[in-house]
Design a protein around this motif. Structure first.
Motif, PDB file in Angstrom:
ATOM      1  N   HIS A 285      -1.429  -1.269  -4.265  1.00  0.00           N
ATOM      2  CA  HIS A 285      -2.594  -0.400  -4.124  1.00  0.00           C
ATOM      3  C   HIS A 285      -2.095   1.009  -3.826  1.00  0.00           C
ATOM      4  CE1 HIS A 285      -6.540   0.601  -1.780  1.00  0.00           C
ATOM      5  NE2 HIS A 285      -6.443   1.266  -2.915  1.00  0.00           N
ATOM      6  N   GLY A 286      -2.360   1.932  -4.735  1.00  0.00           N
ATOM      7  CA  GLY A 286      -1.967   3.323  -4.553  1.00  0.00           C
ATOM      8  C   GLY A 286      -3.170   4.177  -4.198  1.00  0.00           C
TER       9      GLY A 286
ATOM     10  N   LEU B  36       0.853  -1.179   0.000  1.00  0.00           N
ATOM     11  CA  LEU B  36       0.000   0.000   0.000  1.00  0.00           C
ATOM     12  C   LEU B  36       0.891   1.232   0.000  1.00  0.00           C
ATOM     13  CD1 LEU B  36      -2.785   1.418   0.359  1.00  0.00           C
ATOM     14  CD2 LEU B  36      -2.403   1.239   2.825  1.00  0.00           C
ATOM     15  N   ARG B  37       0.609   2.167  -0.911  1.00  0.00           N
ATOM     16  CA  ARG B  37       1.351   3.425  -0.943  1.00  0.00           C
ATOM     17  C   ARG B  37       0.351   4.567  -0.926  1.00  0.00           C
ATOM     18  NH1 ARG B  37       3.558   7.349  -4.686  1.00  0.00           N
ATOM     19  NH2 ARG B  37       5.544   8.121  -3.901  1.00  0.00           N
ATOM     20  N   VAL B  38       0.469   5.424   0.072  1.00  0.00           N
ATOM     21  CA  VAL B  38      -0.384   6.605   0.178  1.00  0.00           C
ATOM     22  C   VAL B  38       0.482   7.815  -0.163  1.00  0.00           C
ATOM     23  CG1 VAL B  38      -1.890   7.970   1.668  1.00  0.00           C
ATOM     24  CG2 VAL B  38      -1.756   5.485   1.977  1.00  0.00           C
ATOM     25  N   ALA B  39      -0.033   8.668  -1.041  1.00  0.00           N
ATOM     26  CA  ALA B  39       0.729   9.824  -1.497  1.00  0.00           C
ATOM     27  C   ALA B  39      -0.189  11.039  -1.589  1.00  0.00           C
ATOM     28  CB  ALA B  39       1.356   9.530  -2.861  1.00  0.00           C
ATOM     29  N   ALA B  40       0.418  12.212  -1.600  1.00  0.00           N
ATOM     30  CA  ALA B  40      -0.327  13.471  -1.715  1.00  0.00           C
ATOM     31  C   ALA B  40       0.312  14.322  -2.808  1.00  0.00           C
ATOM     32  CB  ALA B  40      -0.328  14.208  -0.385  1.00  0.00           C
TER      33      ALA B  40
ATOM     34  N   ARG C  86     -14.437  12.314  -6.534  1.00  0.00           N
ATOM     35  CA  ARG C  86     -14.099  11.338  -7.586  1.00  0.00           C
ATOM     36  C   ARG C  86     -14.656  11.840  -8.901  1.00  0.00           C
ATOM     37  NH1 ARG C  86     -15.527   5.426  -5.362  1.00  0.00           N
ATOM     38  NH2 ARG C  86     -14.896   4.952  -7.474  1.00  0.00           N
ATOM     39  N   VAL C  87     -13.976  11.542  -9.990  1.00  0.00           N
ATOM     40  CA  VAL C  87     -14.464  11.939 -11.310  1.00  0.00           C
ATOM     41  C   VAL C  87     -14.812  10.696 -12.115  1.00  0.00           C
ATOM     42  CG1 VAL C  87     -13.226  14.128 -11.410  1.00  0.00           C
ATOM     43  CG2 VAL C  87     -12.121  12.059 -12.252  1.00  0.00           C
ATOM     44  N   ARG C  88     -15.718  10.881 -13.039  1.00  0.00           N
ATOM     45  CA  ARG C  88     -16.102   9.798 -13.949  1.00  0.00           C
ATOM     46  C   ARG C  88     -15.451  10.037 -15.308  1.00  0.00           C
ATOM     47  NH1 ARG C  88     -19.753   6.043 -13.314  1.00  0.00           N
ATOM     48  NH2 ARG C  88     -21.175   6.146 -11.578  1.00  0.00           N
ATOM     49  N   THR C  89     -14.879   8.986 -15.874  1.00  0.00           N
ATOM     50  CA  THR C  89     -14.391   9.063 -17.248  1.00  0.00           C
ATOM     51  C   THR C  89     -14.760   7.767 -17.932  1.00  0.00           C
ATOM     52  OG1 THR C  89     -12.244   8.176 -16.646  1.00  0.00           O
ATOM     53  CG2 THR C  89     -12.433  10.580 -16.754  1.00  0.00           C
ATOM     54  N   ALA C  90     -15.310   7.872 -19.123  1.00  0.00           N
ATOM     55  CA  ALA C  90     -15.681   6.727 -19.944  1.00  0.00           C
ATOM     56  C   ALA C  90     -16.493   5.704 -19.134  1.00  0.00           C
ATOM     57  CB  ALA C  90     -14.445   6.064 -20.544  1.00  0.00           C
ATOM     58  N   GLY C  91     -17.426   6.203 -18.319  1.00  0.00           N
ATOM     59  CA  GLY C  91     -18.312   5.322 -17.575  1.00  0.00           C
ATOM     60  C   GLY C  91     -17.658   4.586 -16.404  1.00  0.00           C
ATOM     61  N   LYS C  92     -16.445   4.966 -16.066  1.00  0.00           N
ATOM     62  CA  LYS C  92     -15.720   4.273 -14.998  1.00  0.00           C
ATOM     63  C   LYS C  92     -15.334   5.259 -13.906  1.00  0.00           C
ATOM     64  CE  LYS C  92     -11.310   2.077 -14.256  1.00  0.00           C
ATOM     65  NZ  LYS C  92     -10.013   1.834 -14.815  1.00  0.00           N
ATOM     66  N   GLN C  93     -15.490   4.865 -12.667  1.00  0.00           N
ATOM     67  CA  GLN C  93     -15.050   5.702 -11.563  1.00  0.00           C
ATOM     68  C   GLN C  93     -13.544   5.613 -11.440  1.00  0.00           C
ATOM     69  OE1 GLN C  93     -16.338   7.873  -9.630  1.00  0.00           O
ATOM     70  NE2 GLN C  93     -18.512   7.475  -9.508  1.00  0.00           N
TER      71      GLN C  93
ATOM     72  N   SER D 218      -7.701   6.148  -6.334  1.00  0.00           N
ATOM     73  CA  SER D 218      -7.259   4.848  -5.838  1.00  0.00           C
ATOM     74  C   SER D 218      -7.036   3.939  -7.033  1.00  0.00           C
ATOM     75  CB  SER D 218      -8.334   4.264  -4.912  1.00  0.00           C
ATOM     76  OG  SER D 218      -7.971   2.990  -4.453  1.00  0.00           O
ATOM     77  N   SER D 219      -5.882   3.306  -7.076  1.00  0.00           N
ATOM     78  CA  SER D 219      -5.610   2.375  -8.172  1.00  0.00           C
ATOM     79  C   SER D 219      -4.964   1.114  -7.622  1.00  0.00           C
ATOM     80  CB  SER D 219      -4.702   3.017  -9.223  1.00  0.00           C
ATOM     81  OG  SER D 219      -3.407   3.193  -8.706  1.00  0.00           O
ATOM     82  N   ARG D 220      -5.211   0.035  -8.308  1.00  0.00           N
ATOM     83  CA  ARG D 220      -4.645  -1.249  -7.890  1.00  0.00           C
ATOM     84  C   ARG D 220      -4.120  -1.958  -9.133  1.00  0.00           C
ATOM     85  NH1 ARG D 220      -7.974  -5.907  -4.723  1.00  0.00           N
ATOM     86  NH2 ARG D 220      -6.185  -7.230  -4.293  1.00  0.00           N
ATOM     87  N   ARG D 221      -2.859  -2.387  -9.043  1.00  0.00           N
ATOM     88  CA  ARG D 221      -2.220  -3.070 -10.173  1.00  0.00           C
ATOM     89  C   ARG D 221      -1.362  -4.219  -9.679  1.00  0.00           C
ATOM     90  NH1 ARG D 221       0.773   1.431 -13.471  1.00  0.00           N
ATOM     91  NH2 ARG D 221       0.904   2.445 -11.474  1.00  0.00           N
TER      92      ARG D 221
END
Length: 154
Positions: free
Chosen positions: A88-89, A5-9, A146-153, A72-75
């Motif tokens: 998980h970022g 887990l990496r939390v960043a600002a 949160r923003v929506r792009t191309a139907g995805k959160q 939030s992203s997970r790869r």
């Protein structure tokens, strides 16, 4: 599988129609533009993280004026010895204003320079996706952060 887990600002600093970005080496060579900011240290408040990182990467003293949102992203990344890493970022994006300091480049850090770019030119830069996500948060200012792009959160 190893979990990380990496939390960043990060900060969106817009002044006179220009966005402040930092330049970072890209995987595989070359460079890409990133939002100034970075990882939180254990026990550090995210507000203090963004202030510290901006000084380190740009030379500017900043005042975060609002929390625009969270990404939030997970790869999955290949790890050593065939053991994958579930990364998980969590990235907090602040709007910030410059309160002092002078533009300078980071020495021996994760970036090698910082520069102001006209907002209209950002789309033509080689940049990480977080730049676009941060700008979307800045432009849209969604109540839920949160923003929506191309139907995805995001």
């Amino acid at each position: 599988m190893r979990k990380k887990l990496r939390v960043a600002a990060y900060a969106i600093c817009v002044r006179d129609g220009q966005l402040l970005l930092a330049r970072s080496p890209a995987p595989g060579g070359g460079f890409e533009w990133v939002l100034p900011g970075g990882g939180m240290e254990h026990g550090e408040d995210p507000y203090d993280t963004v202030v510290r990182e901006l000084v380190e990467e740009t030379g500017y003293l900043v005042e975060p004026t609002s929390l625009l949102g969270i990404d939030s992203s997970r790869r999955l990344f290949p790890g050593r010895f065939g053991r994958n890493v579930d990364h998980h970022g969590v990235r907090l994006v602040y709007e910030a204003r410059i309160t002092g300091g002078e533009l300078r480049f980071e020495a021996n850090g994760s970036t090698d320079m910082a520069a102001w770019h006209p907002l209209d030119d950002v789309a033509g830069l080689t940049r990480v996706s977080m730049v676009d996500k941060g700008l979307a948060l800045w432009r849209e200012r969604p109540a839920a952060g949160r923003v929506r792009t191309a139907g995805k959160q995001l």
